[in-house]
Motif scaffolding. Structure first.
Motif, PDB file in Angstrom:
ATOM      1  N   GLY A   5       0.773  -1.227   0.000  1.00 16.58           N
ATOM      2  CA  GLY A   5       0.000   0.000   0.000  1.00 16.58           C
ATOM      3  C   GLY A   5       0.813   1.290   0.000  1.00 16.58           C
ATOM      4  N   LEU A   6       0.067   2.364  -0.173  1.00 22.62           N
ATOM      5  CA  LEU A   6       0.626   3.707  -0.258  1.00 22.62           C
ATOM      6  C   LEU A   6      -0.449   4.671   0.206  1.00 22.62           C
ATOM      7  N   LYS A   7      -0.088   5.600   1.110  1.00 25.13           N
ATOM      8  CA  LYS A   7      -1.079   6.518   1.659  1.00 25.13           C
ATOM      9  C   LYS A   7      -0.479   7.882   1.953  1.00 25.13           C
ATOM     10  N   TYR A   8      -1.379   8.813   2.107  1.00 19.96           N
ATOM     11  CA  TYR A   8      -1.136  10.139   2.670  1.00 19.96           C
ATOM     12  C   TYR A   8      -0.009  10.902   1.965  1.00 19.96           C
ATOM     13  N   LEU A   9      -0.270  11.297   0.733  1.00 20.98           N
ATOM     14  CA  LEU A   9       0.673  12.057  -0.076  1.00 20.98           C
ATOM     15  C   LEU A   9       0.569  13.538   0.286  1.00 20.98           C
ATOM     16  N   VAL A  10       1.637  14.093   0.838  1.00 21.29           N
ATOM     17  CA  VAL A  10       1.645  15.488   1.285  1.00 21.29           C
ATOM     18  C   VAL A  10       2.796  16.245   0.631  1.00 21.29           C
ATOM     19  N   ALA A  11       2.677  17.575   0.629  1.00 20.93           N
ATOM     20  CA  ALA A  11       3.730  18.435   0.089  1.00 20.93           C
ATOM     21  C   ALA A  11       3.741  19.749   0.852  1.00 20.93           C
ATOM     22  N   ALA A  12       4.890  20.412   0.819  1.00 17.72           N
ATOM     23  CA  ALA A  12       5.032  21.740   1.404  1.00 17.72           C
ATOM     24  C   ALA A  12       6.051  22.503   0.575  1.00 17.72           C
ATOM     25  N   LYS A  13       5.719  23.739   0.253  1.00 18.69           N
ATOM     26  CA  LYS A  13       6.615  24.568  -0.550  1.00 18.69           C
ATOM     27  C   LYS A  13       7.867  24.906   0.261  1.00 18.69           C
ATOM     28  N   LEU A  14       9.020  24.746  -0.365  1.00 23.91           N
ATOM     29  CA  LEU A  14      10.295  25.081   0.258  1.00 23.91           C
ATOM     30  C   LEU A  14      10.436  26.605   0.254  1.00 23.91           C
ATOM     31  N   VAL A  96      -4.482  29.866 -14.440  1.00 25.57           N
ATOM     32  CA  VAL A  96      -3.888  30.453 -15.633  1.00 25.57           C
ATOM     33  C   VAL A  96      -2.418  30.030 -15.658  1.00 25.57           C
ATOM     34  N   ALA A  97      -2.055  29.244 -16.676  1.00 20.93           N
ATOM     35  CA  ALA A  97      -0.683  28.767 -16.835  1.00 20.93           C
ATOM     36  C   ALA A  97       0.026  29.629 -17.861  1.00 20.93           C
ATOM     37  N   SER A  98       1.207  30.083 -17.499  1.00 16.00           N
ATOM     38  CA  SER A  98       2.001  30.941 -18.387  1.00 16.00           C
ATOM     39  C   SER A  98       3.307  30.234 -18.719  1.00 16.00           C
ATOM     40  N   ALA A  99       3.825  30.510 -19.904  1.00 16.56           N
ATOM     41  CA  ALA A  99       5.119  29.949 -20.308  1.00 16.56           C
ATOM     42  C   ALA A  99       6.232  30.415 -19.383  1.00 16.56           C
ATOM     43  N   ASP A 100       6.028  31.537 -18.687  1.00 18.21           N
ATOM     44  CA  ASP A 100       7.048  32.088 -17.795  1.00 18.21           C
ATOM     45  C   ASP A 100       6.946  31.550 -16.370  1.00 18.21           C
ATOM     46  N   ASP A 101       5.950  30.716 -16.075  1.00 19.61           N
ATOM     47  CA  ASP A 101       5.803  30.173 -14.724  1.00 19.61           C
ATOM     48  C   ASP A 101       6.982  29.262 -14.392  1.00 19.61           C
ATOM     49  N   ILE A 102       7.446  29.362 -13.168  1.00 23.61           N
ATOM     50  CA  ILE A 102       8.521  28.511 -12.681  1.00 23.61           C
ATOM     51  C   ILE A 102       7.970  27.700 -11.517  1.00 23.61           C
ATOM     52  N   ALA A 103       8.025  26.397 -11.645  1.00 25.21           N
ATOM     53  CA  ALA A 103       7.515  25.520 -10.583  1.00 25.21           C
ATOM     54  C   ALA A 103       8.410  25.657  -9.358  1.00 25.21           C
ATOM     55  N   PRO A 104       7.819  25.944  -8.201  1.00 28.09           N
ATOM     56  CA  PRO A 104       8.627  26.080  -6.982  1.00 28.09           C
ATOM     57  C   PRO A 104       9.070  24.714  -6.465  1.00 28.09           C
ATOM     58  N   TYR A 105      10.076  24.729  -5.618  1.00 26.61           N
ATOM     59  CA  TYR A 105      10.537  23.507  -4.966  1.00 26.61           C
ATOM     60  C   TYR A 105       9.578  23.154  -3.834  1.00 26.61           C
ATOM     61  N   HIS A 106       9.350  21.865  -3.653  1.00 30.73           N
ATOM     62  CA  HIS A 106       8.486  21.359  -2.581  1.00 30.73           C
ATOM     63  C   HIS A 106       9.166  20.182  -1.889  1.00 30.73           C
ATOM     64  N   GLY A 107       8.878  20.034  -0.609  1.00 30.74           N
ATOM     65  CA  GLY A 107       9.134  18.777   0.064  1.00 30.74           C
ATOM     66  C   GLY A 107       7.917  17.909  -0.178  1.00 30.74           C
ATOM     67  N   VAL A 108       8.124  16.618  -0.393  1.00 24.42           N
ATOM     68  CA  VAL A 108       7.027  15.706  -0.694  1.00 24.42           C
ATOM     69  C   VAL A 108       7.177  14.452   0.161  1.00 24.42           C
ATOM     70  N   GLY A 109       6.065  13.991   0.736  1.00 17.11           N
ATOM     71  CA  GLY A 109       6.132  12.804   1.569  1.00 17.11           C
ATOM     72  C   GLY A 109       4.925  11.904   1.430  1.00 17.11           C
ATOM     73  N   PHE A 110       5.094  10.664   1.871  1.00 21.98           N
ATOM     74  CA  PHE A 110       4.036   9.661   1.863  1.00 21.98           C
ATOM     75  C   PHE A 110       4.499   8.500   2.738  1.00 21.98           C
ATOM     76  N   TYR A 111       3.588   7.576   2.983  1.00 21.10           N
ATOM     77  CA  TYR A 111       3.980   6.380   3.723  1.00 21.10           C
ATOM     78  C   TYR A 111       3.248   5.164   3.183  1.00 21.10           C
ATOM     79  N   GLY A 112       3.778   4.011   3.555  1.00 26.04           N
ATOM     80  CA  GLY A 112       3.133   2.754   3.200  1.00 26.04           C
ATOM     81  C   GLY A 112       3.427   1.702   4.256  1.00 26.04           C
ATOM     82  N   ARG A 113       2.607   0.698   4.279  1.00 29.89           N
ATOM     83  CA  ARG A 113       2.794  -0.423   5.201  1.00 29.89           C
ATOM     84  C   ARG A 113       3.889  -1.327   4.625  1.00 29.89           C
ATOM     85  N   VAL A 114       4.747  -1.840   5.501  1.00 24.09           N
ATOM     86  CA  VAL A 114       5.753  -2.819   5.116  1.00 24.09           C
ATOM     87  C   VAL A 114       5.650  -4.015   6.060  1.00 24.09           C
TER      88      VAL A 114
END
Length: 189
Positions: A5-14, A96-114
Motif C-alpha cells: 500500500g501507499l497513503k497520505y501524499l503530502v507536500a510543502a513549498k520550500l 492560468v498557466a504561463s510559459a514564464d511560470d517557474i515551478a517552486p521547490y516542494h518537500g514531498v512525503g508519503f507512507y506505506g505499510r511494510v
C-alpha cells in the motif's frame, strides 16, 4: 521486506531560505509513487586500472499517480496563477498557466505499510526538494465500460545545500507515520 500500500501524499513549498517549508497540504489520494535515484558514475583510471570511483547521488526522478489534482494543488505545485471561484457563483475556479511560470521547490512525503517476518510497520518517506513539471493531459472517450483516468505528475528530486535529499522513518503505529509527515510538511502546526 514486502511493501503493502501507499497513503497520505503530502507536500510543502520550500521557503526561499532553502531550509524551511511553508504550511503544507495533502496533494491527493495516492495511487502509485515511483522514485528513481540517479547516481554519478565517475571513475579515475591510474596505473592501468580504476584508482577511484564516485557513485554518489546526483538527482532523482519522481512520478506520482494520484486520484485527482485539484485546481489549487495543480497551481501550487507548478507555480501557476490560481483564482478561487467567487461567492456569487458567476466566476469559476480558474488556473492560468504561463510559459514564464517557474515551478517552486516542494518537500514531498508519503507512507506505506511494510511487512518483515510477519510483522507490519509503516515506512514514511520525505523527499526534501522536488520540482514538478507540467503533467501530460490525456482524456479518453467513454466506451462500452467506464475506464477511470487519473493524472500522473512527474518531477526531479534535488539535494539540499547540505547534501541531503531524503529522510525516511519506520513506525510500529500508522498514526505515528502520519504525525511524522505532518511535522515535516507543517500540517496542523
Amino acid at each position: 521486506m514486502a511493501k503493502i500500500g501507499l497513503k497520505y501524499l503530502v507536500a510543502a513549498k520550500l521557503n526561499e531560505d532553502g531550509t524551511t517549508y511553508a504550511k503544507g497540504f495533502v496533494v491527493a489520494k495516492a495511487i502509485k509513487a515511483n522514485i528513481t535515484a540517479n547516481s554519478n558514475d565517475v571513475k579515475l583510471y591510474a596505473d592501468d586500472g580504476v584508482s577511484e570511483s564516485d557513485k554518489s547521488f546526483k538527482d532523482g526522478n519522481i512520478s506520482l499517480n494520484v486520484d485527482d489534482l485539484t485546481q489549487k494543488v495543480y497551481a501550487d505545485l507548478l507555480g501557476h496563477e490560481y483564482k478561487a471561484a467567487n461567492s456569487e457563483g458567476n466566476e469559476p475556479e480558474t488556473v492560468v498557466a504561463s510559459a514564464d511560470d517557474i515551478a517552486p521547490y516542494h518537500g514531498v512525503g508519503f507512507y506505506g505499510r511494510v511487512r518483515r517476518n510477519n510483522k507490519d510497520s509503516f515506512l514514511a518517506k520525505w523527499l526534501k526538494k522536488t520540482q514538478f513539471s507540467e503533467p501530460n493531459d490525456e482524456t479518453d472517450t467513454k466506451g462500452e465500460t467506464v475506464t477511470f483516468q487519473t493524472p500522473t505528475i512527474e518531477g526531479t528530486v534535488f539535494q539540499m545545500s547540505d547534501g541531503t535529499w531524503k529522510e525516511q522513518a519506520e513506525f510500529t503505529e500508522e498514526s505515528k507515520a502520519v504525525e511524522w509527515l505532518n511535522k515535516k510538511a507543517g500540517i496542523g502546526a
